[in-house]
Design a protein around this motif. Structure first.
Motif, PDB file in Angstrom:
ATOM      1  N   SER A 146       0.809  -1.222   0.000  1.00 26.47           N
ATOM      2  CA  SER A 146       0.000   0.000   0.000  1.00 26.47           C
ATOM      3  C   SER A 146       0.845   1.276   0.000  1.00 26.47           C
ATOM      4  CB  SER A 146      -0.911   0.021   1.236  1.00 26.47           C
ATOM      5  OG  SER A 146      -0.146   0.220   2.429  1.00 26.47           O
ATOM      6  N   ILE A 147       2.171   1.144   0.106  1.00 26.09           N
ATOM      7  CA  ILE A 147       3.026   2.324   0.231  1.00 26.09           C
ATOM      8  C   ILE A 147       3.132   3.075  -1.093  1.00 26.09           C
ATOM      9  CG2 ILE A 147       5.422   3.088   0.571  1.00 26.09           C
ATOM     10  CD1 ILE A 147       5.709   1.041   2.744  1.00 26.09           C
ATOM     11  N   VAL A 148       2.973   4.379  -1.000  1.00 30.32           N
ATOM     12  CA  VAL A 148       3.202   5.291  -2.121  1.00 30.32           C
ATOM     13  C   VAL A 148       4.239   6.303  -1.664  1.00 30.32           C
ATOM     14  CG1 VAL A 148       2.212   7.079  -3.596  1.00 30.32           C
ATOM     15  CG2 VAL A 148       0.891   5.021  -3.057  1.00 30.32           C
ATOM     16  N   ALA A 203      -4.327  11.233  -6.331  1.00 26.02           N
ATOM     17  CA  ALA A 203      -5.333  10.311  -5.791  1.00 26.02           C
ATOM     18  C   ALA A 203      -6.110   9.557  -6.877  1.00 26.02           C
ATOM     19  CB  ALA A 203      -6.287  11.063  -4.860  1.00 26.02           C
ATOM     20  N   PRO A 204      -6.689  10.225  -7.908  1.00 25.98           N
ATOM     21  CA  PRO A 204      -7.417   9.462  -8.937  1.00 25.98           C
ATOM     22  C   PRO A 204      -6.514   8.541  -9.755  1.00 25.98           C
ATOM     23  CG  PRO A 204      -7.247  11.777  -9.554  1.00 25.98           C
ATOM     24  CD  PRO A 204      -6.800  11.682  -8.141  1.00 25.98           C
ATOM     25  N   LYS A 209      -4.853   2.926 -11.075  1.00 25.36           N
ATOM     26  CA  LYS A 209      -3.816   1.911 -11.179  1.00 25.36           C
ATOM     27  C   LYS A 209      -3.924   0.847 -10.096  1.00 25.36           C
ATOM     28  CE  LYS A 209      -0.480   4.913 -13.501  1.00 25.36           C
ATOM     29  NZ  LYS A 209      -0.497   4.115 -14.736  1.00 25.36           N
ATOM     30  N   ARG A 210      -4.586   1.165  -8.984  1.00 27.68           N
ATOM     31  CA  ARG A 210      -4.744   0.204  -7.891  1.00 27.68           C
ATOM     32  C   ARG A 210      -6.227   0.084  -7.516  1.00 27.68           C
ATOM     33  NH1 ARG A 210       0.007   1.523  -3.456  1.00 27.68           N
ATOM     34  NH2 ARG A 210       1.816   1.237  -4.830  1.00 27.68           N
ATOM     35  N   PRO A 211      -7.038  -0.376  -8.410  1.00 26.63           N
ATOM     36  CA  PRO A 211      -8.489  -0.390  -8.136  1.00 26.63           C
ATOM     37  C   PRO A 211      -8.885  -1.327  -6.991  1.00 26.63           C
ATOM     38  CG  PRO A 211      -7.968  -1.627 -10.133  1.00 26.63           C
ATOM     39  CD  PRO A 211      -6.713  -0.927  -9.728  1.00 26.63           C
ATOM     40  N   LYS A 212      -8.090  -2.359  -6.734  1.00 29.40           N
ATOM     41  CA  LYS A 212      -8.440  -3.324  -5.692  1.00 29.40           C
ATOM     42  C   LYS A 212      -7.850  -2.967  -4.335  1.00 29.40           C
ATOM     43  CE  LYS A 212      -8.886  -7.186  -8.927  1.00 29.40           C
ATOM     44  NZ  LYS A 212      -8.444  -8.564  -9.265  1.00 29.40           N
TER      45      LYS A 212
END
Length: 339
Positions: A146-148, A203-204, A209-212
């Motif tokens: 989950s890291i950005v 954010a969008p 790119k990470r819909p799940k």
């Protein structure tokens, strides 16, 4: 017979009024021919006539015959950044002799490692506490996915030159605090407003790119625009979690120490610890495994190497840079060398 003993005999004969030639003949008769020359006796008789009755050797100019490695070692402990020319002046040995003994003693010269700040005890303790808390994070794999990471582009400007130090093989290079200049677009400075706008634009893209993945753990440094009140409100609205980050610790922020960039010709480069590397070995399946420093070839070729995993994780590093980092600018992911 020892020279001091012969000089004592010469002093005795001198005080009795014996001539230099007669003294030489007596010594050679008693101790064997060619024990001493008439010119040597004359030299010492002249010293005795001047009132110098010492039988010790006089200090001589030139370089010492016996090399004192303990003296060299103690000098390096006090001045590890001394050059071999400095050591030559201080110790009186020949430059090439010093180099030969340094290598025989196990020393080699490497560049110091940049650190952005000289950490205090409390800042070091904060590093340990935060790192321990992250290691104890539950569901660690989900957390890592989950890291950005967020960071700004930067440029070296008026670089301070690093020093090279003599250290024993196997020891790590000493660190030196370093500051950075940031160069943005003309008449634009980084502030909380720009940071907030970037996060809202990001954010969008993450959602696409990470819909799940519903959770986002934001890893960034502690620059003031990142920690401003308006930015914190935006992060709360986005429902993002901020990963705790110790002060002045870019070495544990991935976005700060490993960058994948391209030159204007499209060649891929890696930035690690301020130095740039290019891929020189690619496996059959396209894995860019080995990277070497971009410093030129020939006798000036740098020995530093990187061994990266397929997902660009640093697996091994040979960090033996003997030169300062190159001066360059990165804009929109494009590398341009300057200076």
């Amino acid at each position: 017979m020892e020279p001091r003993q012969l000089r004592a005999i010469m002093l005795y004969e001198h005080n009795l009024g014996t001539s230099a030639r007669q003294t030489a003949e007596k010594i050679n008769t008693a101790f064997g021919q060619c024990t001493i020359a008439h010119s040597t006796v004359s030299y010492w008789f002249k010293s005795f006539d001047k009132g110098d009755t010492s039988c010790e050797d006089k200090p001589r100019s030139g370089r010492p015959v016996v090399f004192d490695e303990d003296l060299l070692r103690s000098h390096l402990e006090r001045h590890p950044d001394a050059t071999t020319r400095d050591l030559e002046k201080e110790l009186g040995y020949d430059h090439s002799t010093i180099i030969r003994h340094l290598h025989a003693m196990g020393y080699h010269k490497i560049m110091s490692r940049w650190t952005p700040h000289a950490l205090t005890d409390s800042e070091r303790a904060a590093r340990v506490t935060i790192c321990e808390s992250l290691l104890l994070q539950p569901h660690r794999q989900d957390f890592l996915r989950s890291i950005v990471t967020v960071d700004e582009s930067w440029v070296h400007y008026n670089n301070k030159t690093r020093q090279a130090y003599w250290v024993l093989r196997g020891e790590r290079a000493p660190t030196e605090p370093k500051g950075y200049w940031e160069l943005l677009d003309e008449k634009q400075t980084i502030n909380a407003t720009i940071c907030g706008e970037q996060l809202e634009k990001l954010a969008p893209e993450i959602a696409t790119k990470r819909p799940k993945r519903l959770s986002v753990s934001l890893l960034q440094d502690n620059a003031r625009p990142h920690t401003a009140k308006s930015v914190r409100h935006i992060l709360e609205k986005l429902n993002w979690t901020v990963v705790p980050h110790p002060p002045y610790s870019p070495d544990i922020a991935p976005s700060d120490y490993l960058q994948i960039i391209r030159t204007h010709l499209g060649k891929e480069l890696v930035i690690y610890d301020d130095h740039t590397y290019y891929c020189n070995v690619t496996s059959a399946n396209g894995w860019k495994k080995y990277w070497r420093c971009t410093r030129g070839g020939g006798t000036r070729c740098c020995a530093a190497r990187l061994h990266l995993s397929p997902d660009y994780k640093v697996m091994k590093i040979i960090n033996e840079h003997r030169h300062p980092p190159p001066r360059f600018i990165v804009r929109n992911g494009v590398y341009t060398k300057i200076g």
